[in-house]
Write a protein that holds these residues in place. Structure first.
Motif, PDB file in Angstrom:
ATOM      1  N   ASN A 313      -6.983 -14.207 -17.583  1.00  0.00           N
ATOM      2  CA  ASN A 313      -8.031 -14.353 -18.688  1.00  0.00           C
ATOM      3  C   ASN A 313      -9.191 -13.961 -18.471  1.00  0.00           C
ATOM      4  O   ASN A 313      -9.533 -14.906 -17.598  1.00  0.00           O
ATOM      5  N   ILE A 314     -10.092 -13.619 -19.499  1.00  0.00           N
ATOM      6  CA  ILE A 314     -11.655 -12.649 -19.101  1.00  0.00           C
ATOM      7  C   ILE A 314     -12.319 -13.801 -18.912  1.00  0.00           C
ATOM      8  O   ILE A 314     -12.731 -13.441 -20.524  1.00  0.00           O
ATOM      9  N   ILE A 315     -13.138 -13.741 -18.604  1.00  0.00           N
ATOM     10  CA  ILE A 315     -14.357 -14.327 -18.936  1.00  0.00           C
ATOM     11  C   ILE A 315     -15.402 -13.909 -18.442  1.00  0.00           C
ATOM     12  O   ILE A 315     -15.537 -13.622 -17.139  1.00  0.00           O
ATOM     13  N   THR A 316     -15.661 -13.433 -19.596  1.00  0.00           N
ATOM     14  CA  THR A 316     -17.481 -12.224 -18.287  1.00  0.00           C
ATOM     15  C   THR A 316     -19.015 -12.660 -19.524  1.00  0.00           C
ATOM     16  O   THR A 316     -18.953 -12.853 -20.243  1.00  0.00           O
ATOM     17  N   VAL A 317     -19.661 -12.020 -18.003  1.00  0.00           N
ATOM     18  CA  VAL A 317     -21.130 -12.303 -18.348  1.00  0.00           C
ATOM     19  C   VAL A 317     -21.668 -11.565 -17.981  1.00  0.00           C
ATOM     20  O   VAL A 317     -21.424 -10.790 -16.638  1.00  0.00           O
ATOM     21  N   PHE A 318     -22.798 -10.686 -18.779  1.00  0.00           N
ATOM     22  CA  PHE A 318     -23.474  -9.507 -19.046  1.00  0.00           C
ATOM     23  C   PHE A 318     -24.241  -9.728 -19.539  1.00  0.00           C
ATOM     24  O   PHE A 318     -24.283 -10.137 -20.896  1.00  0.00           O
ATOM     25  N   GLY A 319     -25.374  -8.299 -19.290  1.00  0.00           N
ATOM     26  CA  GLY A 319     -26.491  -8.586 -20.237  1.00  0.00           C
ATOM     27  C   GLY A 319     -26.654  -6.789 -20.510  1.00  0.00           C
ATOM     28  O   GLY A 319     -26.124  -6.387 -20.041  1.00  0.00           O
ATOM     29  N   ALA A 320     -28.033  -6.223 -20.865  1.00  0.00           N
ATOM     30  CA  ALA A 320     -28.043  -4.992 -20.373  1.00  0.00           C
ATOM     31  C   ALA A 320     -29.569  -5.021 -20.268  1.00  0.00           C
ATOM     32  O   ALA A 320     -30.671  -5.551 -20.771  1.00  0.00           O
ATOM     33  N   GLY A 321     -30.318  -3.634 -20.040  1.00  0.00           N
ATOM     34  CA  GLY A 321     -31.064  -3.603 -19.046  1.00  0.00           C
ATOM     35  C   GLY A 321     -32.610  -2.833 -19.881  1.00  0.00           C
ATOM     36  O   GLY A 321     -32.060  -2.720 -20.987  1.00  0.00           O
ATOM     37  N   GLY A 322     -33.661  -3.522 -20.045  1.00  0.00           N
ATOM     38  CA  GLY A 322     -35.229  -3.277 -21.196  1.00  0.00           C
ATOM     39  C   GLY A 322     -34.949  -2.019 -20.811  1.00  0.00           C
ATOM     40  O   GLY A 322     -35.095  -2.290 -19.924  1.00  0.00           O
ATOM     41  N   ASN A 323     -35.508  -1.589 -21.949  1.00  0.00           N
ATOM     42  CA  ASN A 323     -36.101   0.040 -21.712  1.00  0.00           C
ATOM     43  C   ASN A 323     -35.690   0.654 -20.914  1.00  0.00           C
ATOM     44  O   ASN A 323     -35.988   1.386 -19.946  1.00  0.00           O
ATOM     45  N   ARG A 324     -33.819   0.755 -21.758  1.00  0.00           N
ATOM     46  CA  ARG A 324     -32.869   1.658 -20.823  1.00  0.00           C
ATOM     47  C   ARG A 324     -32.417   1.805 -22.343  1.00  0.00           C
ATOM     48  O   ARG A 324     -32.835   1.243 -23.122  1.00  0.00           O
ATOM     49  N   ASP A 325     -31.366   2.865 -22.286  1.00  0.00           N
ATOM     50  CA  ASP A 325     -30.072   3.036 -23.681  1.00  0.00           C
ATOM     51  C   ASP A 325     -30.401   2.422 -24.284  1.00  0.00           C
ATOM     52  O   ASP A 325     -29.523   1.167 -23.951  1.00  0.00           O
ATOM     53  N   ILE A 343     -16.866 -14.086 -23.797  1.00  0.00           N
ATOM     54  CA  ILE A 343     -17.929 -13.702 -23.386  1.00  0.00           C
ATOM     55  C   ILE A 343     -19.022 -14.456 -22.843  1.00  0.00           C
ATOM     56  O   ILE A 343     -19.665 -15.563 -24.385  1.00  0.00           O
ATOM     57  N   ILE A 344     -20.534 -14.521 -22.536  1.00  0.00           N
ATOM     58  CA  ILE A 344     -21.326 -15.133 -22.348  1.00  0.00           C
ATOM     59  C   ILE A 344     -22.701 -13.734 -22.203  1.00  0.00           C
ATOM     60  O   ILE A 344     -22.442 -13.313 -21.067  1.00  0.00           O
ATOM     61  N   VAL A 345     -23.095 -13.968 -23.440  1.00  0.00           N
ATOM     62  CA  VAL A 345     -24.241 -12.945 -22.952  1.00  0.00           C
ATOM     63  C   VAL A 345     -25.942 -12.847 -22.740  1.00  0.00           C
ATOM     64  O   VAL A 345     -25.843 -14.217 -22.711  1.00  0.00           O
ATOM     65  N   THR A 346     -26.312 -12.490 -21.675  1.00  0.00           N
ATOM     66  CA  THR A 346     -26.985 -12.910 -20.748  1.00  0.00           C
ATOM     67  C   THR A 346     -28.616 -11.287 -20.470  1.00  0.00           C
ATOM     68  O   THR A 346     -27.896 -11.105 -21.401  1.00  0.00           O
ATOM     69  N   SER A 347     -29.342 -11.973 -19.921  1.00  0.00           N
ATOM     70  CA  SER A 347     -30.227 -10.611 -19.906  1.00  0.00           C
ATOM     71  C   SER A 347     -29.762 -10.542 -18.280  1.00  0.00           C
ATOM     72  O   SER A 347     -29.424 -10.777 -17.160  1.00  0.00           O
ATOM     73  N   ASP A 348     -30.282  -8.828 -18.069  1.00  0.00           N
ATOM     74  CA  ASP A 348     -30.485  -7.880 -16.858  1.00  0.00           C
ATOM     75  C   ASP A 348     -31.500  -7.041 -17.050  1.00  0.00           C
ATOM     76  O   ASP A 348     -31.409  -6.476 -18.012  1.00  0.00           O
ATOM     77  N   ASN A 349     -32.322  -7.717 -16.493  1.00  0.00           N
ATOM     78  CA  ASN A 349     -34.015  -6.775 -15.884  1.00  0.00           C
ATOM     79  C   ASN A 349     -34.054  -6.201 -17.439  1.00  0.00           C
ATOM     80  O   ASN A 349     -34.009  -4.904 -17.989  1.00  0.00           O
ATOM     81  N   PRO A 350     -35.184  -8.308 -18.546  1.00  0.00           N
ATOM     82  CA  PRO A 350     -35.306  -7.024 -19.462  1.00  0.00           C
ATOM     83  C   PRO A 350     -36.045  -6.519 -19.680  1.00  0.00           C
ATOM     84  O   PRO A 350     -36.891  -6.213 -20.255  1.00  0.00           O
ATOM     85  N   ARG A 351     -37.572  -5.984 -18.566  1.00  0.00           N
ATOM     86  CA  ARG A 351     -38.242  -5.357 -18.277  1.00  0.00           C
ATOM     87  C   ARG A 351     -39.397  -5.344 -19.673  1.00  0.00           C
ATOM     88  O   ARG A 351     -39.830  -6.740 -19.641  1.00  0.00           O
ATOM     89  N   ARG A 378     -30.099 -16.226 -16.324  1.00  0.00           N
ATOM     90  CA  ARG A 378     -29.025 -15.632 -16.236  1.00  0.00           C
ATOM     91  C   ARG A 378     -27.871 -16.326 -15.065  1.00  0.00           C
ATOM     92  O   ARG A 378     -27.267 -16.516 -14.942  1.00  0.00           O
ATOM     93  N   LYS A 379     -29.636 -17.769 -14.810  1.00  0.00           N
ATOM     94  CA  LYS A 379     -28.649 -18.431 -13.102  1.00  0.00           C
ATOM     95  C   LYS A 379     -27.878 -19.582 -13.510  1.00  0.00           C
ATOM     96  O   LYS A 379     -27.222 -19.697 -14.338  1.00  0.00           O
ATOM     97  N   GLU A 380     -28.193 -19.880 -15.740  1.00  0.00           N
ATOM     98  CA  GLU A 380     -27.559 -20.899 -16.340  1.00  0.00           C
ATOM     99  C   GLU A 380     -26.084 -19.976 -16.995  1.00  0.00           C
ATOM    100  O   GLU A 380     -25.260 -20.841 -16.644  1.00  0.00           O
ATOM    101  N   ALA A 381     -26.275 -19.217 -17.084  1.00  0.00           N
ATOM    102  CA  ALA A 381     -25.052 -18.324 -17.423  1.00  0.00           C
ATOM    103  C   ALA A 381     -23.864 -17.787 -16.796  1.00  0.00           C
ATOM    104  O   ALA A 381     -22.740 -18.498 -17.199  1.00  0.00           O
ATOM    105  N   ILE A 382     -24.309 -18.381 -15.153  1.00  0.00           N
ATOM    106  CA  ILE A 382     -23.460 -17.635 -14.193  1.00  0.00           C
ATOM    107  C   ILE A 382     -22.708 -19.005 -14.184  1.00  0.00           C
ATOM    108  O   ILE A 382     -21.723 -19.582 -13.702  1.00  0.00           O
ATOM    109  N   LYS A 383     -23.916 -19.793 -14.446  1.00  0.00           N
ATOM    110  CA  LYS A 383     -23.242 -21.298 -14.379  1.00  0.00           C
ATOM    111  C   LYS A 383     -22.179 -22.044 -15.285  1.00  0.00           C
ATOM    112  O   LYS A 383     -21.054 -22.558 -14.796  1.00  0.00           O
TER     113      LYS A 383
END
Ligand SMILES: CC(=O)N[C@H]1[C@@H](OP(=O)(O)OP(=O)(O)OC[C@H]2O[C@@H](n3ccc(=O)[nH]c3=O)[C@H](O)[C@@H]2O)O[C@H](CO)[C@@H](O)[C@@H]1O[C@H](C)C(=O)N[C@@H](C)C(=O)N[C@H](CCC(=O)O)C(=O)O
Ligand SMILES: Nc1ncnc2c1ncn2[C@@H]1O[C@H](COP(=O)(O)OP(=O)(O)OP(=O)(O)O)[C@@H](O)[C@H]1O
Ligand SMILES: N[C@H](CCC[C@H](N)C(=O)O)C(=O)O
Ligand SMILES: [Mg+2]
Length: 427
Positions: A313-325, A343-351, A378-383
């Motif tokens: 059963n997959i639980i996933t945390v991820f985001g997408a980089g800012g100022n990128r594709d 799914i937990i959507v969070t931040s990944d280098n928002p720039r 992101r810290k809360e998302a991981i928690k």
């Protein structure tokens, strides 16, 4: 950037191109040529002329390009060569390493021309026989690898990435393929559908299609065990690395070492087991709850990871980089909703972008909003992910996108953050 060869200063910056220095012209700094002349530089040379000032005959450069797997394949080659007793340097996303020691921290995956030459110079000073380097699509397009002679060029795969920079997928594919249009020795993934290469001096590897180094069978019982053939002969190797994509990476690494050394394939296969993988790439942080940190940051990369845990059963945390594709964001959401239970959507280098808007873009690809959590921190998302993983013994928590990046980039500031350390904190 400066490079010193026999007491002579070579610079790619017109502001430093003063009397007595050589200004090294590149695609990126052509526009500053007049300024360099005005500053009194002694001479102007093109970046590909650098090799005339520099004896590189004692070192073999191995270049690896592709959308995914460059860092892993490069690290595997480095590990195998070191284990076989060679002196080796490694340059890529995670920094610069010589003979098992980190010499420089993270910067660009592929440095600019003078940066490459400076690293090769350092590798030669340390008596390295091999220089293993990742070659990014930016580097090919900006001609950062001009003047380097490759003993071997390796292709991992071509899917989609960096469309913010290359604009169209066709342009991205053309740039990647252009690395393989000369007569150098090449190693090509024959299962890739879009790769185009000059067949002179090319060998191939694959799982599905006929190739020189062909994987015939594999199993994931007690680690990864692989049988492959080269022409008629059969060989086998074992590894602790997980995922089918790592079979591609490891097989490519073995084939590469076979192509550049005179060691037997049996000798090469015997040391593969010692390669423990790359920090932040499919790294198991905990088994109870089962938590993995991985660098997948493209729709295809995520799919590969999810497919490796299809039975969980997959639980996933991820985001997408800012100022990128931006286009990849909804696709990433789509892939996650296809494979993940939660799914937990969070931040990944928002720039310089608004993190909430990046998250909105990702969520456009997620149809079923039932098990969807949005947590911009992101810290809360991981928690949250760990909390949920604890409640389900059959789950795996897949935290994607940052691997072992030690920061979160907000505006142009790098704020300390490590996915792995966050996980360890909450366990
Ligand atoms: C979008 C991009 O790739 N930009 C790169 C590009 O920037 P730029 O053209 O704006 O640079 P610039 O400031 O105009 O300088 C260009 C040249 O002119 C010279 N210059 C500049 C000013 C001046 O007055 N006189 C002068 O001579 C500079 O010394 C330099 O040689 O050229 C610079 C140096 O030549 C790079 O440092 C810079 O990378 C930036 C920092 C970057 O973030 N790049 C990323 C996107 C990147 O390259 N990523 C890839 C892939 C990552 C992966 O997939 O792993 C990578 O290889 O890391
Ligand atoms: N051969 C492969 N095919 C598809 N996906 C892969 C492969 N190897 C690794 N991946 C996935 O891609 C992620 C990045 O892997 P790796 O760092 O080796 O690639 P990279 O090409 O160096 O990436 P980058 O260009 O971002 O530095 C991994 O964490 C994994 O999820
Ligand atoms: N090295 C790659 C991947 C970074 C992935 C993700 N962490 C992001 O910031 O988008 C890049 O610079 O595009
Ligand atoms: Mg890399």
């Amino acid at each position: 950037m400066q490079l010193i060869i026999n007491n002579k200063i070579f610079t790619d910056n017109s502001n430093e191109a003063v009397k007595g220095t050589v200004f090294v012209l590149s695609k990126q700094n052509e526009k500053f040529k007049e300024a360099a002349i005005a500053n009194g530089c002694e001479k102007i040379i093109k970046a590909d002329e650098l090799k005339n000032y520099f004896d590189m005959s004692s070192i073999k450069v191995i270049g690896i390009t592709g959308t995914n797997g460059k860092t892993t394949t490069a690290a595997a080659i480095y590990s195998i060569l070191l284990d076989l007793g060679y002196k080796v340097a490694l340059q890529g996303t995670r920094g610069f390493f010589i003979n098992d020691e980190r010499v420089e921290e993270y910067s660009l995956t592929t440095p600019v021309q003078l940066g490459n030459f400076a690293h090769i110079q350092k590798a030669i000073e340390n008596e390295c026989q091999f220089f293993v380097m990742e070659v990014s699509s930016h580097a090919i397009e900006q001609k950062r690898i001009e003047g380097l002679e490759f003993e071997l060029k390796i292709h991992t795969n071509i899917t989609r990435d960096h469309l913010d920079y290359h604009k169209t997928i066709e342009e991205y594919i053309n740039v990647k393929n252009s690395f393989f249009d000369d007569n150098s020795k090449k190693l090509i993934n024959k299962d890739d559908k879009v790769v185009k290469f000059n067949p002179t001096n090319a060998l191939t590897y694959s799982l599905d299609n006929p190739s020189t180094y062909k994987v015939n069978a594999y199993s994931f019982k007690n680690g990864t065990n692989v049988m492959f053939s080269k022409i008629e002969e059969m060989y086998s190797y074992s590894s602790t690395l997980m995922g089918i994509f790592n079979i591609y990476n490891l097989t490519a690494a073995i084939a590469a070492v076979d192509m550049v050394t005179s060691n037997s394939l049996d000798e090469i296969c015997a040391v593969v087991e010692n390669f423990a993988g790359v920090s932040g790439r499919m790294e198991t942080i905990s088994t109870k709850p089962f938590v993995i940190v991985d660098f997948a940051h493209t729709p295809d990369g995520m799919k590969e990871v999810y497919e490796s845990f299809n039975h969980k059963n997959i639980i996933t945390v991820f985001g997408a980089g800012g100022n990128r594709d931006k286009e990849k964001r909804a696709l990433m959401g789509q892939i996650a909703s296809k494979f993940a239970k939660t799914i937990i959507v969070t931040s990944d280098n928002p720039r310089f972008e608004d993190p909430d808007l990046i998250i909105e873009d990702i969520c456009k690809g997620i149809n079923n909003k039932n098990n969807l959590y949005i947590e911009v921190n992101r810290k809360e998302a991981i928690k949250k992910g760990i909390e949920l993983a604890r409640q389900d013994e059959d789950s795996v928590l897949l935290i994607l996108g940052k691997g072992d990046e030690p920061y979160q980039i907000i505006y142009d500031q790098k704020m300390p953050l490590s996915d792995k350390e966050e996980v360890l904190k909450y366990l």
